[in-house]
Design a protein around this motif. Structure first.
Motif, PDB file in Angstrom:
ATOM      1  N   THR A  82       0.748  -1.230  -0.121  1.00  0.00           N
ATOM      2  CA  THR A  82      -0.146   0.152  -0.059  1.00  0.00           C
ATOM      3  C   THR A  82       1.068   1.348   0.127  1.00  0.00           C
ATOM      4  OG1 THR A  82       0.069   0.090   2.448  1.00  0.00           O
ATOM      5  CG2 THR A  82      -1.850  -1.090   1.173  1.00  0.00           C
ATOM      6  N   THR A  83       0.600   2.304  -0.507  1.00  0.00           N
ATOM      7  CA  THR A  83       1.186   3.643  -0.582  1.00  0.00           C
ATOM      8  C   THR A  83       0.448   4.536   0.203  1.00  0.00           C
ATOM      9  OG1 THR A  83       0.091   3.984  -2.796  1.00  0.00           O
ATOM     10  CG2 THR A  83       2.068   2.933  -2.823  1.00  0.00           C
ATOM     11  N   ALA A  84       1.375   5.284   0.976  1.00  0.00           N
ATOM     12  CA  ALA A  84       0.582   6.370   1.634  1.00  0.00           C
ATOM     13  C   ALA A  84       1.762   7.580   1.780  1.00  0.00           C
ATOM     14  CB  ALA A  84      -0.092   6.210   2.965  1.00  0.00           C
ATOM     15  N   ASP A  85       2.152   7.819   3.044  1.00  0.00           N
ATOM     16  CA  ASP A  85       3.520   8.643   3.249  1.00  0.00           C
ATOM     17  C   ASP A  85       4.633   7.979   2.645  1.00  0.00           C
ATOM     18  OD1 ASP A  85       2.898   6.995   4.967  1.00  0.00           O
ATOM     19  OD2 ASP A  85       3.662   8.097   6.742  1.00  0.00           O
ATOM     20  N   TYR A  86       4.774   6.584   3.034  1.00  0.00           N
ATOM     21  CA  TYR A  86       5.747   5.670   2.552  1.00  0.00           C
ATOM     22  C   TYR A  86       5.164   4.545   1.669  1.00  0.00           C
ATOM     23  CZ  TYR A  86       8.447   8.070   5.856  1.00  0.00           C
ATOM     24  OH  TYR A  86       9.226   9.312   6.708  1.00  0.00           O
ATOM     25  N   VAL A  87       5.968   3.860   1.140  1.00  0.00           N
ATOM     26  CA  VAL A  87       5.523   2.519   0.644  1.00  0.00           C
ATOM     27  C   VAL A  87       5.371   1.433   1.738  1.00  0.00           C
ATOM     28  CG1 VAL A  87       5.891   0.560  -1.383  1.00  0.00           C
ATOM     29  CG2 VAL A  87       6.308   2.900  -1.506  1.00  0.00           C
ATOM     30  N   HIS A  88       4.388   0.839   1.985  1.00  0.00           N
ATOM     31  CA  HIS A  88       4.110  -0.231   3.018  1.00  0.00           C
ATOM     32  C   HIS A  88       4.156  -1.482   2.598  1.00  0.00           C
ATOM     33  CE1 HIS A  88       3.192   3.040   6.370  1.00  0.00           C
ATOM     34  NE2 HIS A  88       3.279   3.421   5.322  1.00  0.00           N
ATOM     35  N   VAL A  89       4.937  -2.458   2.901  1.00  0.00           N
ATOM     36  CA  VAL A  89       5.049  -3.717   2.437  1.00  0.00           C
ATOM     37  C   VAL A  89       4.756  -4.531   3.778  1.00  0.00           C
ATOM     38  CG1 VAL A  89       6.361  -5.720   1.513  1.00  0.00           C
ATOM     39  CG2 VAL A  89       6.684  -3.347   0.575  1.00  0.00           C
ATOM     40  N   LYS A  90       3.676  -5.356   3.708  1.00  0.00           N
ATOM     41  CA  LYS A  90       3.237  -5.969   4.954  1.00  0.00           C
ATOM     42  C   LYS A  90       3.236  -7.685   4.673  1.00  0.00           C
ATOM     43  CE  LYS A  90      -0.214  -6.699   8.483  1.00  0.00           C
ATOM     44  NZ  LYS A  90      -1.786  -5.922   8.842  1.00  0.00           N
ATOM     45  N   THR A 100      11.727  -0.387  12.514  1.00  0.00           N
ATOM     46  CA  THR A 100      11.004   0.574  13.409  1.00  0.00           C
ATOM     47  C   THR A 100      10.876   1.735  12.445  1.00  0.00           C
ATOM     48  OG1 THR A 100      12.738   1.250  14.676  1.00  0.00           O
ATOM     49  CG2 THR A 100      11.318  -0.753  15.406  1.00  0.00           C
ATOM     50  N   GLN A 101      11.781   1.895  11.213  1.00  0.00           N
ATOM     51  CA  GLN A 101      12.031   3.070  10.911  1.00  0.00           C
ATOM     52  C   GLN A 101      11.783   2.673   9.252  1.00  0.00           C
ATOM     53  OE1 GLN A 101      12.514   6.123  12.407  1.00  0.00           O
ATOM     54  NE2 GLN A 101      12.647   5.070  14.207  1.00  0.00           N
ATOM     55  N   PRO A 102      11.734   3.684   8.408  1.00  0.00           N
ATOM     56  CA  PRO A 102      11.396   3.640   6.863  1.00  0.00           C
ATOM     57  C   PRO A 102      12.833   3.261   6.579  1.00  0.00           C
ATOM     58  CG  PRO A 102      10.374   5.656   7.730  1.00  0.00           C
ATOM     59  CD  PRO A 102      11.027   4.995   8.868  1.00  0.00           C
ATOM     60  N   GLN A 103      13.032   2.408   5.523  1.00  0.00           N
ATOM     61  CA  GLN A 103      14.102   2.001   4.958  1.00  0.00           C
ATOM     62  C   GLN A 103      14.687   3.094   4.291  1.00  0.00           C
ATOM     63  OE1 GLN A 103      15.497  -0.821   6.247  1.00  0.00           O
ATOM     64  NE2 GLN A 103      13.806  -0.787   7.498  1.00  0.00           N
ATOM     65  N   PRO A 104      16.110   3.182   4.297  1.00  0.00           N
ATOM     66  CA  PRO A 104      16.763   4.373   3.389  1.00  0.00           C
ATOM     67  C   PRO A 104      16.841   4.017   2.060  1.00  0.00           C
ATOM     68  CG  PRO A 104      18.364   2.846   4.338  1.00  0.00           C
ATOM     69  CD  PRO A 104      17.121   2.648   4.911  1.00  0.00           C
ATOM     70  N   ILE A 105      16.756   5.052   1.151  1.00  0.00           N
ATOM     71  CA  ILE A 105      16.651   4.750  -0.420  1.00  0.00           C
ATOM     72  C   ILE A 105      18.180   4.477  -0.810  1.00  0.00           C
ATOM     73  CG2 ILE A 105      16.260   5.686  -2.836  1.00  0.00           C
ATOM     74  CD1 ILE A 105      14.081   7.606  -1.319  1.00  0.00           C
ATOM     75  N   GLN A 121      11.006   6.467  -3.590  1.00  0.00           N
ATOM     76  CA  GLN A 121      10.369   6.340  -2.621  1.00  0.00           C
ATOM     77  C   GLN A 121      10.988   5.318  -1.762  1.00  0.00           C
ATOM     78  OE1 GLN A 121       6.668   6.654  -2.001  1.00  0.00           O
ATOM     79  NE2 GLN A 121       5.858   7.408  -4.192  1.00  0.00           N
ATOM     80  N   GLN A 122      10.444   5.395  -0.353  1.00  0.00           N
ATOM     81  CA  GLN A 122      11.002   4.655   0.873  1.00  0.00           C
ATOM     82  C   GLN A 122       9.897   3.513   1.249  1.00  0.00           C
ATOM     83  OE1 GLN A 122      12.316   8.450   3.208  1.00  0.00           O
ATOM     84  NE2 GLN A 122      13.572   6.687   3.964  1.00  0.00           N
ATOM     85  N   ILE A 123      10.553   2.477   1.649  1.00  0.00           N
ATOM     86  CA  ILE A 123       9.763   1.452   2.356  1.00  0.00           C
ATOM     87  C   ILE A 123       9.573   1.271   3.583  1.00  0.00           C
ATOM     88  CG2 ILE A 123       9.525  -1.082   2.334  1.00  0.00           C
ATOM     89  CD1 ILE A 123      10.300  -1.360  -0.529  1.00  0.00           C
TER      90      ILE A 123
END
Length: 393
Positions: free
Chosen positions: A317-325, A374-379, A356-358
């Protein structure tokens, strides 16, 4: 000497006797005396009353004093002996406990050492793994610069690559700490030892490479025989627009094409000389990041291997970041280390083509390898870091 004894003298003598201090109850002392056999002696046979003779008060008093003193000293000695026995028992028990604690501590230390050794073994094993398909991250660049280029692999596969060039070398070679990609390409591309590292030669591009603001201009001497499109885009991913020009005649100075940067591709794995590289699967292009990440499965061929571990499914899903669940809790320690790392970094590289960041979700570990979940991953800055010695002197 005054030999007259009376109750007053006896009481006075008793007050001068050593004071006995014991906090145990009478019942406890009696039980200890009874257990020790203090009351098992045969009673003394007294002569008949008619045969008794009157003894002097002096003799009776002396016996009474002696008996009292003897009894007091005896009880004191018995109590002291009991105390010493208890103390000895306590000391023995304490020594056993201390020894047990020492043994337990030694065992714990040994187990801790074993755990440390096992952890060290894991780290040693990981550092011994060939550095296949390792992207370049910003925190690895330091004060240097990243020089990107595309290599021609087997079966016409394009492999985007990068080298981190230290600041000292940039100053020595180019006279500046922050050269542009065009400047680095014009200087280092002719020095790339492509064949020595198992690739086909395709650099430098025959023509002039210049920079005009955020636009890269490539004046090709012979466009028909030069690498185009994907290869050029992977060599110069930093530019928002790339203008290709003919340089054969003055009438041909109009731009051949402005390369479209809107389409992107999913990252797959390509094996060459027993080493895996991240490559873009060119058979399916995407305009949206969620589609590109989901497209990392379903397009595997003999050349392009999916980086997603078999049997693992996820939603994007995409919002502020790309969420891979991940659909099921993902325990990375139960998966082959290299495969797990390829899967995560392949997703990150695919998202990076869209800038984009994941954020990874539903992973058992909070921290694993270089990842903090716990954090967004770096690009990633670039895929497939190569050693500096691919540049010949």
């Amino acid at each position: 000497m005054n030999t007259k004894w009376d109750e007053e003298n006896i009481e006075k003598l008793l007050t001068q006797a050593p004071k006995i201090q014991d906090h145990r109850s009478k019942e406890e002392i009696f039980a200890k005396l009874q257990a020790a056999g203090a009351f098992e002696e045969e009673p003394v046979q007294q002569p008949p009353v008619t045969q008794r003779k009157r003894r002097s008060y002096k003799w009776v008093s002396s016996i009474a004093v002696a008996a009292v003193v003897t009894c007091g000293v005896g009880i004191s000695m018995f109590i002291n002996m009991e105390d010493e026995h208890d103390k000895a028992s306590n000391i023995a028990m304490q020594n056993e406990n201390e020894q047990g604690s020492d043994n337990e501590a030694a065992e714990t230390e040994a187990m801790g050492g074993a755990s440390t050794f096992a952890a060290d073994d894991v780290m040693t094993a990981r550092t011994a793994i060939p550095n296949d398909s390792s992207p370049v991250y910003e925190d690895n660049v330091g004060d240097g610069e990243v020089f990107t280029f595309s290599l021609a692999g087997e079966e016409d596969v394009s492999i985007p690559s990068a080298i981190v060039i230290p600041r000292e070398k940039l100053v020595e070679d180019l006279g500046k700490e922050k050269p542009s990609q065009a400047e680095m390409y014009n200087f280092y591309a002719p020095k790339l030892d492509e064949k020595g590292f198992g690739f086909e030669e395709q650099h430098p591009i025959a023509g002039e490479v210049t920079e005009d603001g955020q636009e890269l201009v490539i004046a090709l001497e012979n466009p028909e025989n030069q690498p185009m499109d994907k290869t050029i885009k992977e060599t110069f991913p930093q530019y928002d627009e790339i203008l290709l020009e003919k340089g054969a005649s003055a009438s041909d100075q109009i731009g051949l094409a402005t390369m479209s940067l809107g389409q992107n591709y999913s990252y797959y794995l390509f094996t060459q000389q027993d080493k895996k590289y991240f490559v873009q699967q060119p058979e399916a292009a995407y305009n949206h990041v969620d589609e590109a990440i989901l497209g990392m499965t379903g397009h595997a061929t003999e050349k392009y291997e999916s980086a997603i571990v078999e049997g693992i499914t996820f939603t994007v899903t995409t919002a502020d970041y790309v969420h891979v669940k991940f659909d099921q809790p993902l325990d990375l320690e139960t998966i082959d280390y290299v495969q797990a790392k390829h899967m995560l970094e392949g997703m990150m590289l695919t998202a990076a083509t869209f800038k984009q960041q994941i954020i990874f979700e539903n992973i058992v570990q909070t921290v694993w390898d270089r990842f903090d979940f716990t954090q967004p991953q770096p690009i990633p800055v670039a895929p497939n870091e190569l050693p500096l010695d691919i540049i010949q002197p």
